[in-house]
Design an enzyme around this catalytic site. Structure first.
Site, PDB file in Angstrom:
ATOM      1  N   ASP A  39       0.846  -1.202   0.000  1.00  0.00           N
ATOM      2  CA  ASP A  39       0.000   0.000   0.000  1.00  0.00           C
ATOM      3  C   ASP A  39       0.876   1.244   0.000  1.00  0.00           C
ATOM      4  O   ASP A  39       2.063   1.183   0.343  1.00  0.00           O
ATOM      5  CB  ASP A  39      -0.960   0.011   1.207  1.00  0.00           C
ATOM      6  CG  ASP A  39      -0.251   0.118   2.547  1.00  0.00           C
ATOM      7  OD1 ASP A  39       0.816  -0.509   2.716  1.00  0.00           O
ATOM      8  OD2 ASP A  39      -0.756   0.828   3.444  1.00  0.00           O
TER       9      ASP A  39
ATOM     10  N   GLU B 136       0.087  -0.939   5.919  1.00  0.00           N
ATOM     11  CA  GLU B 136       1.160  -0.350   6.739  1.00  0.00           C
ATOM     12  C   GLU B 136       0.941   1.146   6.918  1.00  0.00           C
ATOM     13  O   GLU B 136       1.129   1.680   8.007  1.00  0.00           O
ATOM     14  CB  GLU B 136       2.531  -0.620   6.101  1.00  0.00           C
ATOM     15  CG  GLU B 136       3.705  -0.391   7.050  1.00  0.00           C
ATOM     16  CD  GLU B 136       4.144   1.057   7.189  1.00  0.00           C
ATOM     17  OE1 GLU B 136       4.801   1.387   8.186  1.00  0.00           O
ATOM     18  OE2 GLU B 136       3.835   1.878   6.294  1.00  0.00           O
TER      19      GLU B 136
HETATM   20  N1  BES Z   1       8.694   3.201   5.480  1.00  0.00           N
HETATM   21  C1  BES Z   1       8.097   4.117   6.382  1.00  0.00           C
HETATM   22  C2  BES Z   1       8.877   4.308   7.666  1.00  0.00           C
HETATM   23  C3  BES Z   1      10.287   4.812   7.523  1.00  0.00           C
HETATM   24  C4  BES Z   1      10.686   5.619   6.473  1.00  0.00           C
HETATM   25  C5  BES Z   1      11.210   4.485   8.481  1.00  0.00           C
HETATM   26  C6  BES Z   1      11.988   6.068   6.368  1.00  0.00           C
HETATM   27  C7  BES Z   1      12.512   4.935   8.403  1.00  0.00           C
HETATM   28  C8  BES Z   1      12.899   5.739   7.334  1.00  0.00           C
HETATM   29  C9  BES Z   1       6.684   3.641   6.694  1.00  0.00           C
HETATM   30  O1  BES Z   1       5.987   3.295   5.525  1.00  0.00           O
HETATM   31  C10 BES Z   1       5.904   4.780   7.306  1.00  0.00           C
HETATM   32  O2  BES Z   1       5.691   5.746   6.634  1.00  0.00           O
HETATM   33  N2  BES Z   1       5.467   4.626   8.549  1.00  0.00           N
HETATM   34  C11 BES Z   1       4.612   5.590   9.166  1.00  0.00           C
HETATM   35  C12 BES Z   1       3.896   5.006  10.337  1.00  0.00           C
HETATM   36  C13 BES Z   1       2.554   4.418  10.024  1.00  0.00           C
HETATM   37  C14 BES Z   1       1.869   3.993  11.294  1.00  0.00           C
HETATM   38  C15 BES Z   1       1.681   5.327   9.219  1.00  0.00           C
HETATM   39  C16 BES Z   1       5.406   6.755   9.679  1.00  0.00           C
HETATM   40  O3  BES Z   1       6.573   6.614  10.068  1.00  0.00           O
HETATM   41  O4  BES Z   1       4.828   7.842   9.696  1.00  0.00           O
HETATM   42 MN    MN Z   2       7.099   2.101   4.305  1.00  0.00          MN
HETATM   43 MN    MN Z   3       5.287   5.209   4.568  1.00  0.00          MN
END
Ligand code: BES
Ligand code: MN
Ligand code: MN
Length: 459
Positions: free
Chosen positions: A88, A158
């Protein structure tokens, strides 16, 4: 390994075409308007896994979007790697700020990516990075070089909090048995400076509603006589940081793990060029908690940020209105050993306590997630480090990622599995932002590196 690498070279163009096809499907999990596209993407991922050689490929239904599962068990006595990723993507808005349409991938050169980068929503986060594993697996399997067992678990929620993945893991403990979780959904420092995240921040995300008078009012007739909810909300948000940019919520820092001087020095060894950082963002200064470097502020310190704020009149021209309501979305990034639920509760109590007379406030918790630290002395970390060293020609630096992948803490708690965060993106790849892109260098480097991980891990 030579055969694997030549298979990759021979199939370079096809690997790119296939990723382009995936990127053309707008699998935005946050917006129900894209429901069919999200499901179609899951089906495509499953088809790719099957074509690559995976067995028992299945779309596992959940209360939300399906989880794509597949596996290749070559020998039960060999180690098993569980690959996690997500198909996604974030919404593409604001669309106007994209140079080319978000779901029509194109390659353009940039200063940081002189060999070209794929511009499309999800190119880096995480379709491009997730797909590297499918292609690396294909290369290993089709050349008879797969050295260990592999399981794939690719989810479609995710970006909206992975609410259904936890129950799936708990219900499928046997099927998901493995020795490590391998994830490419993070960044490296630079293309000539590989790194591996040894931790991720947690998250507490809330929405607040501030209600003043029972209806919108004429801002002249009533202005000055009642509390304006937008003014009140702005002041409440501003009050949550002091002049040193510490967060003022009582108890907020109580559980925070303070790193000692040696640990901090180690973290700050990672190259960081403030001039490059500020130039890339077109800002004249960095900003943050007093007493900490930018690497610390974004890696090992908790934060509180307003992600969106609205209320009143935001259409064309002017309308003299004193609004009845104001809203904001607020995220707090958490570090070990803060607990998401506890912080949400502290926020709620504090926010209610600082509301001025004349307004009512409501705090609605969204998703959360716990912070994680992953070991840097495990067999799996060492395999990842050696793999990157082989393909980049440099030992990767362990760093702390500022983002969150809430499910990583759950893998540890429920499946007893540690993760390795072997990401290949760059922080400057505009994740969640207009013009997201992923370097061709990074895509192919990932596909080349992953087979080495499996090889070293299986040894
Ligand atoms: N891949 C990201 C997280 C990420 C990006 C970690 C770059 C380290 C470096 C992940 O898809 C993401 O965006 N996570 C969200 C949390 C989620 C609960 C919506 C975030 O970190 O905001
Ligand atoms: Mn991600
Ligand atoms: Mn993300």
């Amino acid at each position: 390994m030579e055969q694997v690498q030549s298979f990759i070279t021979e199939n370079k163009q096809r690997f790119l075409d296939e990723l382009f096809d995936l990127l053309r499907i707008p699998s935005v999990s946050a917006d129900p308007a894209y429901k069919n596209d999200v499901i179609l993407t899951a089906e495509k991922v499953a088809e790719h896994l099957r074509n690559a050689g995976a067995d028992k490929v299945e779309l596992c239904q959940t209360a939300g979007y399906p989880i794509v599962y597949g596996e290749k068990i070559i020998d039960p006595s060999k180690p098993t790697v569980l690959v996690y990723g997500h198909y996604d993507v974030q919404p593409a808005d604001p669309i106007d700020l994209w140079t080319s349409p978000p779901f029509e991938p194109v390659i353009r050169k940039t200063e940081i990516h002189p060999d070209g980068a794929i511009f499309a929503r999800g190119s880096c986060d995480d379709k491009g990075q997730m797909f590297m594993h499918v292609k690396a697996f294909e290369a290993m399997w089709k050349t008879g070089s797969l050295p260990c067992n592999v399981k794939f678990m690719i989810e479609g929620e995710e970006e909206v909090g992975s609410n259904n993945l936890g129950p799936f893991c708990i219900a499928n403990k046997e099927r998901l048995k493995a020795d490590v979780v391998l994830i490419s959904d993070t960044s490296i420092i630079a293309n000539d400076c590989p790194s591996i995240d040894s931790g991720l921040r947690g998250l507490s995300y809330v929405e607040v509603e501030v209600t003043g008078p029972n209806r919108d009012l004429h801002s002249g007739v009533y202005g000055g006589g009642v509390t304006n909810p937008i003014n009140a909300l702005a002041k409440m948000i501003a009050s949550m940081h002091d002049e040193n940019h510490h967060i003022t919520i009582p108890g907020f820092y109580d559980a925070v793990e303070e790193l000692n001087a040696a640990q901090r020095a180690e973290l700050n060894k990672a190259p960081f060029d403030e001039a490059v950082y500020t130039k890339d963002l077109n800002i004249d200064a960095v900003h943050g908690e007093k007493g900490y470097t930018t690497l610390e502020r974004t890696g090992i310190r908790p934060t509180l940020d307003c992600n969106g704020i609205w209320g009143g009149y935001i259409g064309e021209g002017a309308k003299t209105v004193l609004p009845s309501k104001a809203f904001a979305k607020i995220s707090m990034r958490l570090v070990p050993n803060q607990s998401s639920d506890k912080i949400t509760e502290l926020f709620k109590n504090h926010f209610e306590s600082i509301a001025p007379a004349g307004v009512k406030v409501e705090v609605r918790p969204h998703h959360g997630g716990e912070p994680v630290v992953t070991p840097t002395d495990s067999k799996a970390y060492i395999a990842a480090s050696k793999a990157m060293e082989t393909t980049f020609g440099k030992t990767p630096i362990p760093t702390r990622g500022g983002g969150s992948i809430p499910i990583v803490a759950l893998f540890e708690r429920e499946l007893g599995l540690k993760s390795v965060l072997m990401g290949f993106g760059l922080d400057s790849d505009a994740l969640h932002s207009p013009n997201e892109h992923y370097g061709l260098f990074n895509y192919y480097k990932g596909i080349e590196t992953i087979p080495y991980f499996h090889k070293y891990f299986a040894e």
